[in-house]
Design an enzyme around this catalytic site. Structure first.
Site, PDB file in Angstrom:
ATOM      1  N   GLN A  84       0.838  -1.212   0.000  1.00 13.05           N
ATOM      2  CA  GLN A  84       0.000   0.000   0.000  1.00 13.05           C
ATOM      3  C   GLN A  84       0.872   1.261   0.000  1.00 13.05           C
ATOM      4  O   GLN A  84       0.477   2.300   0.546  1.00 13.05           O
ATOM      5  CB  GLN A  84      -0.909   0.002   1.235  1.00 13.05           C
ATOM      6  CG  GLN A  84      -2.146  -0.859   1.120  1.00 13.05           C
ATOM      7  CD  GLN A  84      -3.147  -0.328   0.085  1.00 13.05           C
ATOM      8  OE1 GLN A  84      -3.167   0.860  -0.251  1.00 13.05           O
ATOM      9  NE2 GLN A  84      -3.980  -1.210  -0.425  1.00 13.05           N
ATOM     10  N   SER A  85       2.027   1.192  -0.637  1.00 12.84           N
ATOM     11  CA  SER A  85       2.975   2.308  -0.561  1.00 12.84           C
ATOM     12  C   SER A  85       2.483   3.573  -1.272  1.00 12.84           C
ATOM     13  O   SER A  85       2.152   3.554  -2.464  1.00 12.84           O
ATOM     14  CB  SER A  85       4.303   1.862  -1.188  1.00 12.84           C
ATOM     15  OG  SER A  85       5.117   2.978  -1.439  1.00 12.84           O
ATOM     16  N   ASN A  86       2.486   4.671  -0.533  1.00 10.56           N
ATOM     17  CA  ASN A  86       2.162   5.978  -1.124  1.00 10.56           C
ATOM     18  C   ASN A  86       3.272   6.429  -2.058  1.00 10.56           C
ATOM     19  O   ASN A  86       3.025   7.017  -3.108  1.00 10.56           O
ATOM     20  CB  ASN A  86       1.994   7.023  -0.005  1.00 10.56           C
ATOM     21  CG  ASN A  86       0.851   6.668   0.915  1.00 10.56           C
ATOM     22  OD1 ASN A  86      -0.282   6.534   0.470  1.00 10.56           O
ATOM     23  ND2 ASN A  86       1.140   6.495   2.205  1.00 10.56           N
ATOM     24  N   CYS A  88       5.252   4.573  -3.812  1.00  9.73           N
ATOM     25  CA  CYS A  88       5.172   3.843  -5.089  1.00  9.73           C
ATOM     26  C   CYS A  88       4.038   4.403  -5.947  1.00  9.73           C
ATOM     27  O   CYS A  88       4.174   4.492  -7.172  1.00  9.73           O
ATOM     28  CB  CYS A  88       4.968   2.352  -4.825  1.00  9.73           C
ATOM     29  SG  CYS A  88       6.463   1.563  -4.187  1.00  9.73           S
ATOM     30  N   HIS A 121      -1.358   1.720  -8.067  1.00  4.97           N
ATOM     31  CA  HIS A 121      -0.072   1.292  -8.663  1.00  4.97           C
ATOM     32  C   HIS A 121      -0.330   0.699 -10.044  1.00  4.97           C
ATOM     33  O   HIS A 121       0.365   0.990 -11.014  1.00  4.97           O
ATOM     34  CB  HIS A 121       0.603   0.195  -7.818  1.00  4.97           C
ATOM     35  CG  HIS A 121       0.985   0.619  -6.430  1.00  4.97           C
ATOM     36  ND1 HIS A 121       1.123  -0.284  -5.397  1.00  4.97           N
ATOM     37  CD2 HIS A 121       1.244   1.838  -5.903  1.00  4.97           C
ATOM     38  CE1 HIS A 121       1.478   0.364  -4.294  1.00  4.97           C
ATOM     39  NE2 HIS A 121       1.545   1.657  -4.569  1.00  4.97           N
TER      40      HIS A 121
END
Ligand SMILES: Cc1ncc(COP(=O)(O)O)c(C=O)c1O
Length: 329
Positions: A84-86, A88, A121
């Site tokens: 859930q990387s912001n 990325c 993403h």
């Protein structure tokens, strides 16, 4: 070097314009009245509204990491993070905007029905590689870069969180922006922020040093890292950032406070306090926080307010670093 010329150099460092700046500083009397029986001057610095690709703090840092000269000949952006990387999310969107391939190395299994940032993403067209453990991310990023070179291309590996000396310059400028919005005249100012890979805190520290102000404290609430480690790392990055713009003033080490008291059981795991903070910001301010970063930072700020750790009459700012797409993840 004088403040003036270092500040000029900072402003002139090459960057790609991605963010919608300045972000608003929103007075929040309703939220303040809910949090304290005493008069409380509370504002939210809305970096959730940096705009690009749903905003957040990564946009300011990536402007520097993805400066035009660094992109010359680059065919592919590679970075890494959690599912859930912001970071990325914004890197994938920047690659789309700049017409480059994007490879994201994510630790964690491929979701069946991607939601939140995981959905974004993919929507931004990133190619996803999953690894079983975060310790493998670096190696996989380097492998992807070598493969891009073997195909005749050129990769730019963006370090995790864009938390480099260069990326942190985005938050040195953000500090200047915030201080000019805040003005002067109050007996003191307290800025609360979430912190993890340290770039945001490093930039705020450098910006505060360059401002020459002694009336501002920054409280960095950890999302995962140990408080001491986080501070040392941020100060180190701030020193490297200072070198990039030729600034040799002292860093305000004693006015940078880090705490890991609100992490709870670990990264991304909600606590009763972070869940309460998310609810309170939504119900009394109409502002959406996230469970991983800003929810815990707000929990820290609420604790400081309720336990009287902020002297009466001093202004409080919550730096909203974004991340809200993860709430829908
Ligand atoms: C929404 C949000 N807030 C805060 C942070 C922490 O910022 P930094 O990594 O610069 O410490 C991050 C990234 O890790 C984030 O995505």
């Amino acid at each position: 070097m004088s403040v003036g010329s270092a500040m000029e150099r900072l402003r002139r460092v090459e960057r790609s314009r991605l963010a919608n700046l300045p972000t608003p500083l929103v007075p929040s009397p309703n939220l303040a009245a809910h949090l304290s029986d005493r008069p409380l001057d509370l504002s939210i610095k809305m970096d959730a509204e940096t705009g690009f690709a749903l905003g957040g703090n990564k946009v300011r840092k990536l402007e520097f990491e993805l400066a035009p000269s660094r992109l010359e000949g680059v065919t592919c952006l590679i970075t890494a993070g959690g599912p859930q990387s912001n970071h990325c999310r914004v890197t994938a969107a920047a690659a789309a905007l700049l017409g480059r391939r994007c490879v994201l190395v994510l630790n964690g299994p491929e979701p069946r029905n991607p939601t939140g940032n995981a959905l974004l993403h993919r929507l931004f067209g990133a190619e996803i590689r999953t690894v079983s453990d975060r310790s493998l991310r670096e190696e996989f990023m380097n492998r992807e870069a070598r493969e891009e070179a073997d195909r005749g291309g050129k990769a730019l590996v963006v370090p995790i969180g864009a938390s480099t000396a260069l990326g942190s310059l985005g938050y040195a400028l953000a500090m200047e922006e915030l201080l000019s919005q805040l003005g002067t005249g109050a007996p003191g100012y307290w800025i609360f922020t979430s912190s993890s890979s340290g770039g945001t805190l490093a930039g705020l520290t450098l910006g505060l040093s360059m401002s020459g102000r002694y009336d501002v404290h920054v409280v960095a609430v950890s999302a995962d890292t140990k408080a001491g480690e986080m501070k040392d790392h941020a100060l180190d990055l701030a020193r490297q950032g200072a070198a990039l713009v030729g600034w040799s003033g002292d860093l305000p080490e004693d006015r940078i406070i880090t705490t890991d008291a609100f992490v709870g059981e670990g990264y991304g795991k909600p606590t009763p306090e972070s869940s309460e903070a998310i609810e309170v910001f939504a119900r009394h301010q109409g502002v959406v926080l996230d469970p991983v970063y800003t929810g815990k930072a707000a929990a820290g700020m609420i604790h400081w307010i309720r336990t009287g750790m902020i002297p009466d009459g001093q202004k409080v700012v919550f730096l909203h670093t974004g991340g809200h797409p993860a709430l829908l993840g």
